[in-house]
Design a protein around this motif. Structure first.
Motif, PDB file in Angstrom:
ATOM      1  N   LEU A   1     -36.284  37.859  93.228  1.00 12.00           N
ATOM      2  CA  LEU A   1     -37.287  36.802  93.133  1.00 12.00           C
ATOM      3  C   LEU A   1     -37.229  36.111  91.776  1.00 12.00           C
ATOM      4  CD1 LEU A   1     -40.359  38.504  94.885  1.00 12.00           C
ATOM      5  CD2 LEU A   1     -38.895  36.670  95.768  1.00 12.00           C
ATOM      6  N   SER A   2     -36.994  36.871  90.728  1.00 14.20           N
ATOM      7  CA  SER A   2     -36.892  36.294  89.387  1.00 14.20           C
ATOM      8  C   SER A   2     -35.681  35.377  89.290  1.00 14.20           C
ATOM      9  CB  SER A   2     -36.789  37.401  88.336  1.00 14.20           C
ATOM     10  OG  SER A   2     -37.947  38.203  88.343  1.00 14.20           O
TER      11      SER A   2
ATOM     12  N   THR B   1     -36.394  32.194  91.247  1.00 12.36           N
ATOM     13  CA  THR B   1     -37.347  31.371  90.500  1.00 12.36           C
ATOM     14  C   THR B   1     -36.676  30.682  89.320  1.00 12.36           C
ATOM     15  OG1 THR B   1     -39.168  32.863  91.110  1.00 12.36           O
ATOM     16  CG2 THR B   1     -39.521  31.372  89.243  1.00 12.36           C
TER      17      THR B   1
END
Length: 314
Positions: free
Chosen positions: A15-16, A19
């Motif tokens: 997810l990082s 993002t």
């Protein structure tokens, strides 16, 4: 329990990464507003150092890097002359270089000598009063790629809707922006000598072909291998169909477009008038008149082209 923690960590890292990638693309200009307009140019009269190339547009990045390394503080410029929808990739022509001076300022002589020592040529473009122009943020490596994909379809639509004639298109990289510009006047002054020489050779070959054509077929049918405004993703092998044809221009120096002009018809009519006068005189003198074949038309030396593109991958 440890396996669950490992899965949570992997998901968190994924997810990082997503993002961060999304933020990077947004910063590069993924959804940047593009405002195409007709008005004053983003540059004045310029003198620039350049190298001319003929080949795939995706290879222009090497010239941009070479030019930037010589004068890292100078704005870079690219001019692309052919529509890859009409011209095979290996035959597409472009120039890339750096702006040495703008307006009434003099170029740095020492810096100019460095460019010339590296094989660059020096040329000047005039300042024009009206151009089709817009700009795109130049913040990351991907900004130029996004600019090509997003800007040129907008330019093509704008030009087509207003039935404008803009060519060729310049791309100026400076002050965190990519300025896209297509002159609406004096287009012939934006063709470097290498392009003009290529046009002259093509015109001479076409004249030889016309003179040697004895098959009775019209050898002056309109065709174009490179006319049109290059307003698509010119670095792609299958760019969108977004280039726009323009009416013939007398000052165009672009390659591959051999078109009839109203002047040719006048020359033909004048030739027939002279021929008719000679035949009438010979008839009055009692001399037998042989029918005169229709002269083949010559294509104009300076055809018109409209254009588009920046560094991207093909």
């Amino acid at each position: 329990m440890s396996e669950w923690l490992s899965v949570c960590v992997a998901i968190s890292l994924l997810l990082s990464l997503v993002t961060a990638t999304a933020a990077y693309m947004l910063y590069s200009g993924l959804i940047a507003h593009i405002n195409v307009l007709t008005g004053s140019p983003p540059i004045k009269k310029i003198t620039f150092a350049y190298k001319f190339r003929q080949g795939l547009y995706r290879n222009c990045g090497q010239l941009f890097r070479e030019s930037h390394n010589i004068g890292p503080k100078l704005p870079c410029i690219g001019v692309f002359y052919d529509d890859p929808n009409e011209v095979p990739g290996p035959q597409c022509r472009y120039v890339v270089g750096s702006i040495l001076s703008e307006g009434e300022k003099d170029a740095d002589k020492e810096l100019q000598k460095r460019y010339e020592a590296s094989g660059f040529q020096v040329f000047s473009f005039p300042e024009v009063t009206h151009v089709v122009t817009c700009w795109f943020p130049n913040r990351t490596f991907f900004s130029s790629l996004l600019g090509v994909r997003r800007v040129y379809p907008r330019l093509a639509r704008y030009i087509k809707e207003r039935r404008l004639c803009a060519h060729p298109f310049l791309e100026i990289y400076r002050e965190g922006r990519i300025h896209f510009m297509g002159p609406l006047a004096r287009q012939g002054d934006f063709y470097v000598p290498e392009v003009r020489r290529a046009e002259r050779r093509l015109s001479e070959e076409d004249e030889l072909h016309s003179d040697s054509d004895v098959s009775g077929v019209d050898s002056n049918s309109e065709y174009s291998s490179g006319s049109g405004v290059l307003l698509s993703d010119s670095r792609e092998t299958s760019p969108a169909d977004s280039w726009v044809h323009s009416p013939p221009q007398q000052d165009g120096g672009d390659r591959g477009s051999r078109r009839r002009s109203s002047g040719e018809v006048s020359f033909k009519e004048l030739d027939w008038e002279q021929s008719g006068g000679q035949q009438q005189q010979q008839q009055q003198e009692g001399t037998e008149v042989e029918p005169r074949p229709e002269p083949s038309q010559k294509s104009p030396e300076a055809p018109t082209q409209e254009w588009w593109g920046v560094s991207g991958e093909e």
